[in-house]
Design a protein around this motif. Structure first.
Motif, PDB file in Angstrom:
ATOM      1  N   GLN A 231      -0.053  -3.739   7.181  1.00 51.63           N
ATOM      2  CA  GLN A 231      -0.151  -3.407   5.754  1.00 51.63           C
ATOM      3  C   GLN A 231       1.118  -3.800   5.010  1.00 51.63           C
ATOM      4  N   GLN A 232       2.269  -3.512   5.593  1.00 49.97           N
ATOM      5  CA  GLN A 232       3.528  -3.845   4.925  1.00 49.97           C
ATOM      6  C   GLN A 232       3.723  -5.351   4.834  1.00 49.97           C
ATOM      7  N   ARG A 233       3.389  -6.069   5.899  1.00 46.86           N
ATOM      8  CA  ARG A 233       3.544  -7.524   5.894  1.00 46.86           C
ATOM      9  C   ARG A 233       2.628  -8.179   4.866  1.00 46.86           C
ATOM     10  N   LEU A 234       1.379  -7.760   4.828  1.00 43.54           N
ATOM     11  CA  LEU A 234       0.453  -8.332   3.853  1.00 43.54           C
ATOM     12  C   LEU A 234       0.883  -7.999   2.432  1.00 43.54           C
ATOM     13  N   THR A 235       1.330  -6.782   2.207  1.00 40.97           N
ATOM     14  CA  THR A 235       1.790  -6.404   0.867  1.00 40.97           C
ATOM     15  C   THR A 235       2.963  -7.271   0.435  1.00 40.97           C
ATOM     16  N   ASN A 236       3.871  -7.577   1.352  1.00 40.32           N
ATOM     17  CA  ASN A 236       5.005  -8.450   1.024  1.00 40.32           C
ATOM     18  C   ASN A 236       4.524  -9.834   0.605  1.00 40.32           C
ATOM     19  N   ILE A 237       3.534 -10.361   1.318  1.00 42.65           N
ATOM     20  CA  ILE A 237       3.001 -11.689   0.990  1.00 42.65           C
ATOM     21  C   ILE A 237       2.315 -11.661  -0.371  1.00 42.65           C
ATOM     22  N   TRP A 238       1.443 -10.688  -0.582  1.00 41.07           N
ATOM     23  CA  TRP A 238       0.725 -10.593  -1.857  1.00 41.07           C
ATOM     24  C   TRP A 238       1.699 -10.453  -3.025  1.00 41.07           C
TER      25      TRP A 238
END
Length: 339
Positions: A231-238
């Motif tokens: 979740q944290q990694r995807l949020t960083n990308i988005w």
């Protein structure tokens, strides 16, 4: 020397070719020199210049953008880039690019045929070409960044040409939208985080896009990352993409199985711990967490039922990547795209 086919998905003028010196998501090992020309589908060839010169040098990890080319394109026009890449000495390398078949290009001549001459041979291979082609649009236009792993890159989808390019993302765009596909086989969301060379080398291409489709996540699941980590990694990308002004869409994560794939009964799900994480991440994606504009439902299109963890029969050939049938099913399920 290559000749690669392209399609204009909007009317445009002052077209520019964009080349990168990126290899496997990382910076290239040495500078490359590029010479190029634009070829209309009817055969007229227009030279391309870089800062007023016929050649341009692209440093390792760099982006080389041509001067505006004095050509005009209408929506759905086909055209070609003619590309010559050279290095300074034997043993140095240039990056490979699109997979070209008879329908999409020609190559690989060893001589300078940029401005004239037939380029034959070298089909069914990866070849050097532009990473993006941009221009001043005529009317409204949408350009999409495809960012993720081998599934979005198109691995496993071997029968889509010449109608569309490979992968469910390109299929869904259906030649109606321009796109830059920077998806990379084997990549995890953990490898596209701030400061990572993979991110530094490819994120700048997002500047040419208005929207993004991201499918990162399943390789993180397979690497036993936790739900919170993904979740944290995807949020960083988005967030990085949204901060650049893009509208961002994430796809739900498709299953991973072993066994035989011509039947549903012949498959075995990945470990329950991994499957629990995939289900939790998908539930979270479906809630459209900020800063997502929306999500694309890939998993439901290929699973026997929501959260079953089993592919529909013949929707994969290896348990990870959608087959041509699976890719077409996802493309149909997410259409019409909300752009």
């Amino acid at each position: 020397m290559t000749r690669v086919r392209h399609r204009a998905t909007a009317g445009a003028h002052s077209v520019r070719f964009v080349y990168t010196n990126i290899a496997g998501g990382s910076v290239g090992p040495n500078p490359i020199t590029v010479k190029a020309a634009f070829e209309y589908s009817l055969g007229a060839i227009v030279p391309v210049f870089f800062n007023g010169s016929r050649t341009g040098v692209c440093a390792p990890g760099g982006i080389l953008v041509s001067d505006p080319i004095p050509v005009e394109l209408a929506d759905n026009d086909l055209f070609y880039s003619r590309n010559l890449v050279t290095v300074g000495s034997a043993g140095e390398k240039w990056p490979l690019g699109p997979y070209i078949s008879t329908s999409v290009g020609d190559g690989t001549a060893a001589t300078d045929l940029v401005d004239s001459g037939a380029i034959t041979g070298g089909n069914a291979t990866y070849a050097f070409g532009p990473s993006a082609i941009v221009g001043s649009k005529v009317g409204a236009a949408t350009a999409v960044l495809l960012l993720g792993d081998s599934i979005l890159q198109g691995l496993g989808d071997g029968s889509s040409e010449p109608t569309t390019d490979a992968g469910w993302g390109a299929r869904a765009l259906n030649n109606e939208y321009g796109y830059v596909n920077v998806a990379l086989a084997g990549e995890e969301a953990s490898q596209f985080q701030p400061g990572n060379a993979r991110r530094l080398s490819r994120l700048p291409l997002a500047r040419y896009c208005t929207h993004a489709i991201v499918n990162h996540g399943i390789n993180d699941v397979k690497a036993d990352s936790t739900t919170a980590q993904i979740q944290q990694r995807l949020t960083n990308i988005w967030t990085a993409l949204a901060n650049m002004g893009l509208k961002v869409y994430q796809s739900t994560l498709t299953p991973v199985t072993t066994g035989t794939f011509t039947t549903e009964a012949g498959q075995t799900k990945q470990t329950q711990a991994r499957e629990d994480v995939r289900i939790a991440v998908n539930t979270w994606i479906r809630s459209t967490p900020a800063p997502l504009t929306g999500f694309l439902e890939a998993a439901d299109a290929v699973e026997t039922a929501r959260n079953s963890g089993i592919w529909k029969a013949n929707y994969t050939t290896d348990g990870t990547h959608p087959s041509a049938t699976g890719a077409a099913a996802i493309a149909t399920a997410v259409a019409p795209l909300p752009f």
